[in-house]
Every structure is written in structure tokens, then in C-alpha cells.
Scaffold this motif. Structure first.
Motif, PDB file in Angstrom:
ATOM      1  N   GLY A  95       0.657  -1.805  -0.120  1.00  0.00           N
ATOM      2  CA  GLY A  95      -0.346   0.273   0.199  1.00  0.00           C
ATOM      3  C   GLY A  95       0.623   1.421  -0.234  1.00  0.00           C
ATOM      4  O   GLY A  95       0.422   2.362   0.011  1.00  0.00           O
ATOM      5  N   GLY A  96       2.313   0.640   0.353  1.00  0.00           N
ATOM      6  CA  GLY A  96       3.467   2.394  -0.237  1.00  0.00           C
ATOM      7  C   GLY A  96       3.368   2.429   1.188  1.00  0.00           C
ATOM      8  O   GLY A  96       3.180   1.552   2.145  1.00  0.00           O
ATOM      9  N   ILE A 121     -11.849   5.766   5.534  1.00  0.00           N
ATOM     10  CA  ILE A 121     -10.994   5.990   4.572  1.00  0.00           C
ATOM     11  C   ILE A 121      -9.574   5.423   4.362  1.00  0.00           C
ATOM     12  O   ILE A 121      -8.817   5.043   5.382  1.00  0.00           O
ATOM     13  CB  ILE A 121     -10.778   7.494   4.646  1.00  0.00           C
ATOM     14  CG1 ILE A 121     -11.882   8.432   4.461  1.00  0.00           C
ATOM     15  CG2 ILE A 121      -9.575   8.294   3.649  1.00  0.00           C
ATOM     16  CD1 ILE A 121     -11.741   9.682   4.922  1.00  0.00           C
ATOM     17  N   ALA A 122      -9.034   4.559   2.493  1.00  0.00           N
ATOM     18  CA  ALA A 122      -8.395   3.402   2.732  1.00  0.00           C
ATOM     19  C   ALA A 122      -7.387   4.663   1.766  1.00  0.00           C
ATOM     20  O   ALA A 122      -8.068   5.354   0.979  1.00  0.00           O
ATOM     21  CB  ALA A 122      -8.677   2.113   1.638  1.00  0.00           C
ATOM     22  N   THR A 123      -6.222   4.748   1.846  1.00  0.00           N
ATOM     23  CA  THR A 123      -5.400   5.231   1.336  1.00  0.00           C
ATOM     24  C   THR A 123      -4.199   4.465   0.697  1.00  0.00           C
ATOM     25  O   THR A 123      -3.594   3.520   1.503  1.00  0.00           O
ATOM     26  CB  THR A 123      -4.340   6.474   2.152  1.00  0.00           C
ATOM     27  OG1 THR A 123      -5.225   7.087   2.942  1.00  0.00           O
ATOM     28  CG2 THR A 123      -3.543   7.427   1.472  1.00  0.00           C
ATOM     29  N   ARG A 134      -5.429   3.428 -13.032  1.00  0.00           N
ATOM     30  CA  ARG A 134      -4.503   2.277 -13.013  1.00  0.00           C
ATOM     31  C   ARG A 134      -5.490   1.605 -12.030  1.00  0.00           C
ATOM     32  O   ARG A 134      -6.684   0.449 -12.220  1.00  0.00           O
ATOM     33  CB  ARG A 134      -3.913   2.177 -14.120  1.00  0.00           C
ATOM     34  CG  ARG A 134      -4.100   0.840 -14.280  1.00  0.00           C
ATOM     35  CD  ARG A 134      -4.743   0.336 -15.044  1.00  0.00           C
ATOM     36  NE  ARG A 134      -4.503  -1.141 -15.273  1.00  0.00           N
ATOM     37  CZ  ARG A 134      -4.262  -2.023 -16.760  1.00  0.00           C
ATOM     38  NH1 ARG A 134      -3.538  -1.218 -17.562  1.00  0.00           N
ATOM     39  NH2 ARG A 134      -4.335  -3.114 -16.373  1.00  0.00           N
ATOM     40  N   VAL A 135      -5.087   1.960 -10.949  1.00  0.00           N
ATOM     41  CA  VAL A 135      -4.763   1.076  -9.583  1.00  0.00           C
ATOM     42  C   VAL A 135      -6.844   1.153  -9.212  1.00  0.00           C
ATOM     43  O   VAL A 135      -7.796   0.434  -9.025  1.00  0.00           O
ATOM     44  CB  VAL A 135      -4.333   1.825  -8.266  1.00  0.00           C
ATOM     45  CG1 VAL A 135      -4.384   1.026  -6.752  1.00  0.00           C
ATOM     46  CG2 VAL A 135      -2.834   1.139  -8.851  1.00  0.00           C
ATOM     47  N   GLY A 136      -7.254   2.866  -9.276  1.00  0.00           N
ATOM     48  CA  GLY A 136      -8.471   2.913  -8.817  1.00  0.00           C
ATOM     49  C   GLY A 136      -9.199   2.593 -10.052  1.00  0.00           C
ATOM     50  O   GLY A 136     -10.222   1.907  -9.308  1.00  0.00           O
ATOM     51  N   ALA A 137      -9.510   1.774 -10.771  1.00  0.00           N
ATOM     52  CA  ALA A 137     -10.440   1.720 -11.943  1.00  0.00           C
ATOM     53  C   ALA A 137     -10.452   0.439 -11.806  1.00  0.00           C
ATOM     54  O   ALA A 137     -11.439  -0.119 -11.579  1.00  0.00           O
ATOM     55  CB  ALA A 137      -9.721   2.084 -13.626  1.00  0.00           C
ATOM     56  N   GLU A 138      -9.097  -0.390 -11.601  1.00  0.00           N
ATOM     57  CA  GLU A 138      -9.377  -1.670 -11.078  1.00  0.00           C
ATOM     58  C   GLU A 138     -10.234  -2.154 -10.149  1.00  0.00           C
ATOM     59  O   GLU A 138     -10.862  -3.106 -10.185  1.00  0.00           O
ATOM     60  CB  GLU A 138      -7.952  -2.154 -11.281  1.00  0.00           C
ATOM     61  CG  GLU A 138      -6.754  -2.471 -12.603  1.00  0.00           C
ATOM     62  CD  GLU A 138      -6.640  -3.526 -13.624  1.00  0.00           C
ATOM     63  OE1 GLU A 138      -7.944  -4.491 -13.106  1.00  0.00           O
ATOM     64  OE2 GLU A 138      -6.863  -3.554 -14.739  1.00  0.00           O
ATOM     65  N   PHE A 139      -9.687  -0.895  -9.355  1.00  0.00           N
ATOM     66  CA  PHE A 139     -10.350  -1.309  -7.748  1.00  0.00           C
ATOM     67  C   PHE A 139     -11.791  -1.217  -8.113  1.00  0.00           C
ATOM     68  O   PHE A 139     -12.832  -1.689  -8.120  1.00  0.00           O
ATOM     69  CB  PHE A 139     -10.376  -0.192  -6.974  1.00  0.00           C
ATOM     70  CG  PHE A 139     -10.725  -0.578  -5.605  1.00  0.00           C
ATOM     71  CD1 PHE A 139     -10.367  -1.633  -4.657  1.00  0.00           C
ATOM     72  CD2 PHE A 139     -11.612   0.073  -4.806  1.00  0.00           C
ATOM     73  CE1 PHE A 139     -10.695  -1.738  -3.323  1.00  0.00           C
ATOM     74  CE2 PHE A 139     -12.144   0.482  -3.716  1.00  0.00           C
ATOM     75  CZ  PHE A 139     -11.857  -1.148  -2.932  1.00  0.00           C
ATOM     76  N   LEU A 140     -12.771  -0.007  -8.938  1.00  0.00           N
ATOM     77  CA  LEU A 140     -13.911  -0.086  -9.377  1.00  0.00           C
ATOM     78  C   LEU A 140     -14.609  -1.190  -9.911  1.00  0.00           C
ATOM     79  O   LEU A 140     -15.244  -1.525  -9.330  1.00  0.00           O
ATOM     80  CB  LEU A 140     -14.002   0.959 -10.007  1.00  0.00           C
ATOM     81  CG  LEU A 140     -14.293   2.322  -9.085  1.00  0.00           C
ATOM     82  CD1 LEU A 140     -13.833   3.632  -9.989  1.00  0.00           C
ATOM     83  CD2 LEU A 140     -15.087   2.949  -7.667  1.00  0.00           C
ATOM     84  N   LYS A 141     -13.949  -2.139 -10.642  1.00  0.00           N
ATOM     85  CA  LYS A 141     -14.164  -2.628 -11.851  1.00  0.00           C
ATOM     86  C   LYS A 141     -14.615  -3.871 -10.870  1.00  0.00           C
ATOM     87  O   LYS A 141     -15.181  -4.990 -11.030  1.00  0.00           O
ATOM     88  CB  LYS A 141     -13.570  -2.564 -12.698  1.00  0.00           C
ATOM     89  CG  LYS A 141     -13.908  -4.330 -13.730  1.00  0.00           C
ATOM     90  CD  LYS A 141     -13.024  -3.668 -14.796  1.00  0.00           C
ATOM     91  CE  LYS A 141     -14.087  -5.063 -15.774  1.00  0.00           C
ATOM     92  NZ  LYS A 141     -14.282  -5.024 -17.303  1.00  0.00           N
TER      93      LYS A 141
END
Length: 191
Positions: A95-96, A121-123, A134-141
Motif C-alpha cells: 500500500g506504500g 478512508i483507505a489510502t 489505473r489502480v482506482g479503475a481496477e478497484f472500481l471494476k
């Protein structure tokens, strides 16, 4: 000695594949990326002879001469990081950097945010804005079964590809900028 020969042979093969005489066979099926509307503003800026022009295409600080400006606070932070002998080049958790994520969350939502205090809230830390998309798009899908995503028009050319062809979401656009008034396109946002 053997390893040097293997490495040299591999480099020679790679070089043959990438050299100009072979590019047609290797790269022939790769389509040209579409022009980027926002970078097009920078191209128009470069072609404009007006001495009073300003480059508003990419959100970067500039000097009076139009050159990229690195803020002194950024230079100082870079110097502190380089001088800190306790820092290593160790890989970060998935997660960094936890401290970076915590401080970023505080900066974005404030110290008194109830959702943050409740752990809602996830960070995560990503490589860049594009990486974050890209990470957000994959997560949403994957986790929200999102099928459609709305992107502003204009936006960066790669944003549509990230959500569309890379992740497989339907991309729809909304307007937000009125060229005539140089302001918010309220009707465009509602349509």
C-alpha cells in the motif's frame, strides 16, 4: 566468460529487433496514440509568436522566461532526503509508505475528519497520477462492479485508455469548461 557471451548475444538479438531496418516487422501492428488535447495547448503555445503569451496547458510552475520552476521548498526537501543516511532503497509495503499515506490522508481530509478517525478512508501510495488512476479503475471494476465511468472533456488522452481499453469500463464524457466565457460550463455539467 560464458555469461559475458550470453549477455552479448542477447544484446545483439535485441539490437537487431529494435534497429531501424527491422522496425517495420516488430512495430508495424502498434497504432499511433491519439493526439492529446491538453498537450496540444502546449504545442499551440510553442507556435504562437505573441511575446505576452502564457502556457496554461500543463499545470507546472514556470519562470519569467517560461522555463520549468522547481520551488525552493522542493529543492530543500530533495537535499534533506539525499543527506539522510538512515534512508534505504528498500521496497515499500504493497500500500506504500504508511507514514506517507497517513500524512496524505490528513492533508486531504483534515485532522478532525470523522470518516478518517473511524477508519473508513483507505489510502494507498502509487507511482503517479496515471498509476493512481489505473489502480482506482481496477478497484472500481473488481470490487464495485462499476460498468461506466465519467471523465471530464477535455482530459489527458491516456485517461480514456486507462478506464476504457485497459480496464474495460465504458467511458462517457462530461463538459466542464466553457471556451467562450473561459469559465465553468454549468449546463455542460448538468447535461
Amino acid at each position: 566468460m560464458y555469461h559475458e557471451g550470453v549477455a552479448s548475444n542477447r544484446l545483439a538479438i535485441l539490437s537487431r529487433h529494435l534497429c531501424a531496418e527491422h522496425q517495420g516487422s516488430v512495430w508495424a501492428g502498434v497504432p499511433q496514440a491519439p493526439a492529446d488535447a491538453i498537450l496540444g495547448i502546449t504545442e499551440a503555445f510553442k507556435g504562437d509568436n505573441d511575446s505576452g503569451k502564457l502556457n496554461l496547458g500543463v499545470g507546472a510552475y514556470r519562470t519569467e522566461e517560461g522555463q520549468p520552476l522547481v520551488l525552493s521548498a522542493v529543492r530543500q526537501a530533495e537535499q534533506r532526503l539525499v543527506a539522510d543516511s538512515s534512508r534505504t532503497k528498500e521496497y515499500q509495503p504493497m500500500g506504500g509508505n504508511p507514514t506517507f499515506c497517513q500524512l496524505s490522508r490528513r492533508l486531504a481530509f483534515g485532522d478532525g475528519c470523522p470518516a478518517s478517525a473511524a477508519g473508513r478512508i483507505a489510502t494507498v501510495q502509487t507511482l503517479s497520477g496515471t498509476g493512481a488512476l489505473r489502480v482506482g479503475a481496477e478497484f472500481l471494476k473488481r470490487h464495485y462492479a462499476v460498468k461506466v465511468v465519467y471523465l471530464p472533456d477535455p482530459t489527458w488522452a491516456n485517461h480514456g485508455n486507462i478506464f476504457g481499453s485497459s480496464v474495460g469500463l465504458e467511458v462517457r464524457k462530461y463538459r466542464y469548461f466553457n471556451n467562450q466565457t473561459r469559465g465553468l460550463d454549468y449546463q455542460g455539467l448538468l447535461s
